[in-house]
Motif scaffolding. Structure first.
Motif, short mmCIF file in Angstrom:
data_model
loop_
_atom_site.label_atom_id
_atom_site.label_comp_id
_atom_site.label_asym_id
_atom_site.label_seq_id
_atom_site.Cartn_x
_atom_site.Cartn_y
_atom_site.Cartn_z
N ASP A 304 1.03 -1.35 -0.17
CA ASP A 304 0.44 0.17 -0.28
C ASP A 304 1.10 1.08 -0.33
OD1 ASP A 304 -2.23 0.95 -0.27
OD2 ASP A 304 -2.32 1.56 1.85
N PHE A 305 -0.34 2.42 -0.51
CA PHE A 305 0.88 3.38 -0.07
C PHE A 305 1.79 4.12 0.56
CE2 PHE A 305 -2.34 4.97 -3.82
CZ PHE A 305 -2.29 4.54 -4.83
N VAL A 306 1.33 3.89 1.83
CA VAL A 306 1.82 3.91 3.55
C VAL A 306 3.08 3.28 3.53
CG1 VAL A 306 -0.63 6.07 4.11
CG2 VAL A 306 -0.03 3.45 4.98
N ASN A 307 2.83 2.19 3.05
CA ASN A 307 4.30 0.93 3.73
C ASN A 307 5.18 0.40 2.05
OD1 ASN A 307 2.91 0.64 5.45
ND2 ASN A 307 1.53 -1.27 4.89
N ASP A 308 4.88 1.61 0.93
CA ASP A 308 6.09 1.58 0.02
C ASP A 308 7.27 2.44 0.23
OD1 ASP A 308 6.77 1.96 -2.84
OD2 ASP A 308 5.25 1.90 -3.74
N PRO A 309 8.17 2.25 0.47
CA PRO A 309 9.23 3.20 0.07
C PRO A 309 9.63 4.70 -1.40
CG PRO A 309 9.62 0.80 0.89
CD PRO A 309 9.45 1.12 0.13
N ILE A 310 9.10 3.77 -1.98
CA ILE A 310 8.96 4.30 -3.30
C ILE A 310 8.28 5.32 -2.74
CG2 ILE A 310 8.44 4.50 -5.40
CD1 ILE A 310 10.73 2.48 -6.33
N ALA A 311 7.04 5.04 -2.77
CA ALA A 311 5.33 6.30 -3.10
C ALA A 311 5.60 7.15 -1.68
CB ALA A 311 4.38 4.90 -2.58
N ILE A 312 6.18 6.97 -1.32
CA ILE A 312 6.70 7.46 0.53
C ILE A 312 7.70 8.79 -0.13
CG2 ILE A 312 7.33 8.16 2.78
CD1 ILE A 312 5.91 5.41 3.26
N GLY A 313 8.07 8.25 -0.63
CA GLY A 313 9.47 9.13 -0.47
C GLY A 313 9.44 10.25 -2.21
N ALA A 314 8.89 9.26 -2.85
CA ALA A 314 8.01 10.74 -4.39
C ALA A 314 7.07 11.13 -3.74
CB ALA A 314 7.76 9.38 -5.37
N PHE A 315 5.99 10.86 -2.51
CA PHE A 315 5.30 11.71 -2.38
C PHE A 315 5.45 13.24 -2.15
CE2 PHE A 315 2.16 13.74 0.83
CZ PHE A 315 0.88 13.51 -0.02
N HIS A 316 6.24 12.92 -0.52
CA HIS A 316 6.93 14.35 -0.45
C HIS A 316 8.09 14.62 -1.26
CE1 HIS A 316 5.52 13.48 3.55
NE2 HIS A 316 5.61 12.27 3.57
N ALA A 317 8.81 14.02 -2.12
CA ALA A 317 9.78 14.33 -3.39
C ALA A 317 8.93 15.70 -4.43
CB ALA A 317 10.61 13.76 -4.26
N THR A 318 8.15 15.25 -4.59
CA THR A 318 6.93 15.90 -5.54
C THR A 318 6.39 16.87 -4.49
OG1 THR A 318 6.15 13.88 -6.45
CG2 THR A 318 4.36 15.99 -6.61
N GLN A 319 6.28 17.14 -2.95
CA GLN A 319 5.85 17.70 -2.76
C GLN A 319 6.77 19.38 -2.51
OE1 GLN A 319 2.27 18.88 -0.60
NE2 GLN A 319 1.94 17.11 -2.42
N HIS A 320 8.29 19.15 -2.43
CA HIS A 320 9.68 19.85 -2.62
C HIS A 320 9.98 20.09 -3.90
CE1 HIS A 320 9.96 18.61 1.37
NE2 HIS A 320 10.04 19.14 1.70
N GLY A 321 9.13 20.04 -4.81
CA GLY A 321 8.31 20.60 -6.24
C GLY A 321 9.51 19.62 -7.55
N ILE A 322 10.34 18.29 -6.53
CA ILE A 322 11.13 17.28 -7.48
C ILE A 322 10.05 16.45 -8.74
CG2 ILE A 322 12.42 15.03 -7.10
CD1 ILE A 322 13.82 16.86 -4.56
N LEU A 323 10.12 16.09 -9.71
CA LEU A 323 9.48 15.38 -10.38
C LEU A 323 9.81 13.72 -9.99
CD1 LEU A 323 7.14 14.85 -12.67
CD2 LEU A 323 8.78 15.21 -14.46
N VAL A 324 9.80 12.93 -9.61
CA VAL A 324 10.40 11.25 -10.01
C VAL A 324 9.78 10.42 -10.74
CG1 VAL A 324 10.02 9.45 -8.32
CG2 VAL A 324 9.51 11.38 -7.19
N VAL A 325 10.63 9.69 -11.93
CA VAL A 325 10.40 9.42 -12.82
C VAL A 325 10.86 7.92 -12.11
CG1 VAL A 325 10.83 8.74 -15.39
CG2 VAL A 325 10.66 11.10 -14.47
N CYS A 326 9.57 6.64 -12.46
CA CYS A 326 10.09 5.56 -11.94
C CYS A 326 9.72 4.18 -13.22
CB CYS A 326 8.92 5.02 -11.49
SG CYS A 326 9.60 5.58 -9.51
N SER A 327 11.03 3.08 -13.50
CA SER A 327 9.81 2.19 -14.05
C SER A 327 8.82 1.98 -14.19
CB SER A 327 11.21 1.56 -14.60
OG SER A 327 11.74 0.65 -12.93
N ALA A 328 8.23 1.30 -15.19
CA ALA A 328 6.61 0.54 -14.46
C ALA A 328 6.55 -1.02 -14.16
CB ALA A 328 5.76 0.50 -15.75
N GLY A 329 8.19 -1.35 -14.03
CA GLY A 329 8.34 -3.33 -13.90
C GLY A 329 8.28 -3.88 -15.50
N ASN A 330 9.20 -5.22 -14.92
CA ASN A 330 9.26 -5.88 -15.79
C ASN A 330 8.85 -7.14 -15.78
OD1 ASN A 330 11.45 -4.38 -16.51
ND2 ASN A 330 12.59 -5.41 -15.57
#
Length: 784
Positions: A304-330
């Motif tokens: 879930d979003f609040v248990n996912d390090p990438i979702a958590i980090g990306a959320f706060h990075a976005t709040q600080h004006g940073i665009l987060v780009v991630c791979s969709a997976g294989n």
């Protein structure tokens, strides 16, 4: 070539000295009071607190209150603290202590520190040729940023090989004064390796005093993955780049003059969640503009979003004006396999380019000069005779006495009779993928076989590296021709030719078989993936370490050809950096919108994009389409998604007001709207539209707001709808008139079923055009 293929085969046998050392460390820990059943947990506490406070002391105090430990720091309970972009820490806790920690009012979530996966399995020239627009080297010359960009791309990956020519800083200006990052020293890495291109490098070691130093404590890349992705995103121009003569040309990143900051969060073991969160926290404090992550959770276990390090980090990075780009997976081609699907993340699928690595199988018959060439795909540097002089046999007829027909036809290790295949080229199926292609190749080679032709429809267009062994991959249709030749010829012979690179290959792009597909299991009300980019056989910088893959007489290559959504992600990160350099004030959502609404759904034969197997592709495969680097610089209109919009998303997703207050850092009372519901997620001001369970009677109406960012302030956009049969789509108003004072305008879209012929998932688009710009909003509608 996959640097992680043999990861599980590393030996962990310890000699007596090592055993005694670790026993000493364990006894030391126990003597200081660490319980043997502790596990590292991540404690997420939302937005950062008061900057004047000491978060580390607060974290130690919280740990002490839960564990009753008087010395949590000296006992190594606190692994690391997060304090720049968000609040929280990683700590060694028992399951009981973790459960108690989760009940604390200032805590959003507590979860076991996970290990995530790296997403590995001519691209820039192709993107430009495919869109038939001006070369990207000139696209931002009008702003002067081409030679003076201060955009900083952060890469969370396996580190960097700093000696690569892709990280040369020739002609680059001074490092931006706003940069606050560091160049950490470690094993075989000192601060002098950083320069005006590679401006920062970090690695992550547990801060607790109980954890011993390891050989991985260095920013240096020992796997190659991080070097490859970094150079794809922002590598300097390198003339004469090639992989042992293949794919020769100029290697370059998407934004060659951007700066790079690398955060080593992955090793041979994987990517630890606590390190990923620490890297996000550092990157926010360091001052990066774009973050690129070619890694994620398994499609079979998506937290879930609040248990996912990438979702958590990306959320706060976005709040600080940073665009987060991630791979969709294989996880493709399975549906609902997409990961990194939070709406504040730009999620990237993988496609092919117009370059084919052709390794042909040439058929003949003994005593005849007549030959037939069967096209294959592989990378091999073999030196077989180019004339078909080697006996050809089908694995299914060369089985050992103890093997089944299926095992032998798949050439599984141990299934073939060495006397039957010695000195021959073997045709093998690859329907049984319990063994890798390399394992099957090695099995044939160990028995004296001279070559192997593997039948593999899925991986036909992903060139596997067979080193110097003669090998190729064929489609099942081609394999029928080969089998027919074997069965109808008295003395079938063949040869396998060394690889040649063929350009202008059609059709391209196609969606790669391995690329993860939508819809997202997190929420179908957001279309994921967002876009697609080249991710198959991508040439980029690599670690030039010697090994069996080096052809005889050659030095280790400084470049490599890799495939995966890992390779697609940094393409988009580079494009995002270009947009940021041209529009430095644009928000992360504005950049994402520009990339998504200008993407194309057609290939280089002017047809609708397909998968690499030839079947029709849909937005669940490629999002809004293949990225268009030039078009994204001047999108005309953009969809802005604010931080407040994301808070409403969390409300609609089901999080309670108290959790969102902690996550957002809001003061005072915060209450989610009373009408919050999962269906309302479709109203998020996103550059695509997803409607779930459309009611055939009442239909569904959603709202979107667009902002004019074109040169012409006084302009009129009109809407054109492309909808499938059975779906009625109405846009109101269908004409938007922008002025100096009316830069943002809203419209509504009503979806209704107009008959019974609509499929379970219907796809279409709404395109706003003013004659100069076309702004495409892709939609998907599922019926109840």
């Amino acid at each position: 070539m996959n640097p992680f293929m043999d990861m599980k085969r590393y030996s962990y046998c310890l000699n007596a000295m090592l055993f005694q050392f670790f026993l000493f460390v364990l006894l030391s820990l126990l003597s200081e009071g660490i319980e043997s059943d502790t596990t590292v947990y991540i404690v997420y506490m939302g937005a950062p607190g008061n900057k004047n406070e000491d978060p580390v002391s607060d974290h130690l105090e919280l740990i002490s209150s839960i564990t009753a430990s008087k010395k949590p720091h000296s006992q190594g309970l606190l692994v690391r603290s997060y304090m720049n972009g968000f609040s929280g820490f990683a700590a060694r806790l028992t399951a009981q202590h973790a459960a108690a920690m989760a009940k604390q009012p200032q805590v959003v979530s507590v979860f076991v520190d996970p290990f995530l996966q790296l997403h590995t399995t001519r691209s820039w020239d192709f993107l430009q040729e495919h869109t038939e627009l001006e070369p990207y080297s000139d696209m931002d010359s009008d702003s002067g940023s081409r030679n003076n960009t201060n955009t900083i791309i952060g890469l969370l990956d396996t580190g960097v090989w700093p000696e690569s020519p892709s990280f040369d800083d020739m002609d680059m200006g001074a490092i931006p004064a706003r940069w606050k990052g560091v160049c950490m020293e470690g094993k075989d890495f000192n601060s002098s390796y950083c320069n005006r291109k590679l401006i920062g490098a970090r690695y992550y070691k547990d801060n607790s005093p109980s954890v011993a130093w390891t050989a991985q404590d260095t920013p240096r890349d020992t796997l190659g993955h991080g070097t490859h992705t970094s150079s794809t995103a922002a590598g300097s121009l390198v003339a004469g780049a090639n992989y042992y003569g293949l794919a020769a040309g100029i290697a370059k990143g998407g934004s060659p003059t951007s700066r790079l900051a690398v955060y080593k969060v992955c090793t041979e073991e994987g990517c630890k969640g606590s390190a990923i969160l620490a890297a996000f926290d550092d990157a926010i404090g360091d001052g990066v503009d774009i973050l690129s992550l070619s890694l994620g959770a398994s499609p079979f276990f998506k937290p879930d979003f609040v248990n996912d390090p990438i979702a958590i980090g990306a959320f706060h990075a976005t709040q600080h004006g940073i665009l987060v780009v991630c791979s969709a997976g294989n996880g493709g081609p399975d549906s609902s396999s997409v990961v990194n699907s939070a709406p504040w993340i730009l999620t990237v699928a993988a496609t092919t380019i117009d370059r084919d690595f052709e390794s042909d199988l040439v058929l003949g018959s003994g005593g005849s000069t007549t030959t037939k060439t069967i096209k294959g795909e592989a990378i091999n540097f073999s030196n077989l005779n180019k004339s078909p002089v080697y006996p050809l046999i089908y694995g299914g007829t060369a089985g050992s006495n103890s093997s089944s027909q299926d095992e032998a036809s798949n050439c599984n290790p141990g299934s073939l009779d060495g006397e039957k295949i010695k000195g021959k080229i073997v045709l093998c199926q690859h329907t049984d993928q319990g063994y890798s292609k390399k394992e099957k190749m090695n099995g044939v080679k160990s028995l004296g076989g001279f070559g192997v032709a593997l039948v593999d429809n899925e991986e036909r267009y992903v060139a596997f590296d067979y080193d110097t062994f003669p090998a190729t991959a064929l489609s099942s249709a081609s394999a029928k021709e080969v089998l027919s030749h074997i069965n109808s010829t008295r003395n079938p012979v063949a040869t396998i030719l060394p690889t040649v690179a063929v350009t202008k290959f059609k059709p391209a792009p196609t969606v790669a078989y391995f690329s993860s597909r939508g819809p997202s299991t997190d929420t179908k009300n957001i279309l994921k993936p967002d876009v697609a980019a080249p991710g198959v056989n991508i040439l980029a910088a690599y670690i030039p370490t010697s090994g069996s893959s080096v052809p005889p007489g050659q030095s280790p290559s400084q470049f490599n050809l890799l495939s995966g959504t890992s390779m697609a992600c940094p393409h988009v990160s580079g494009i995002a950096a270009l947009i940021k350099s041209k529009h430095p004030t644009w928000s992360p959502s504005a950049i994402r919108s520009a990339i998504m609404t200008t993407a194309t759904e057609t290939d280089n034969s002017k047809a609708q994009m397909t998968t690499d197997s030839g079947s029709s592709a849909t937005p669940y495969d490629y999002g809004t389409g293949e990225v268009n680097p030039t078009g994204a610089l001047q999108p005309g209109l953009i969809y802005e998604t604010s931080g407040e919009d994301y808070f409403f998303f969390l409300c609609n997703y089901g999080y309670n007001s108290s959790s969102i207050k902690i996550i957002s850092g809001k003061t005072g009372n915060y209450t989610c709207p009373s009408n919050s519901s999962i269906e309302s997620i479709s109203d998020l001001n996103y550059p695509s539209i997803a409607i779930v369970n459309l009611d055939n009677k009442s239909g569904k109406t959603v709202k979107r707001t667009v902002t004019n960012v074109g040169i012409d302030m006084e302009t009129i956009y009109t809407a054109t709808v492309k909808a499938p049969k059975g779906l009625d789509v109405k846009v109101s108003p269908d004409r938007l008139q922008f002025t100096e004072t009316s830069k943002s305008l809203s419209y509504q879209v009503t979806f209704a079923s107009s008959g019974s012929s609509i499929k379970k998932d219907a796809f279409g688009s709404i395109t706003w055009s003013n004659g100069k710009h076309s702004v495409k909003t892709t939609f998907v509608v599922s019926v109840s």
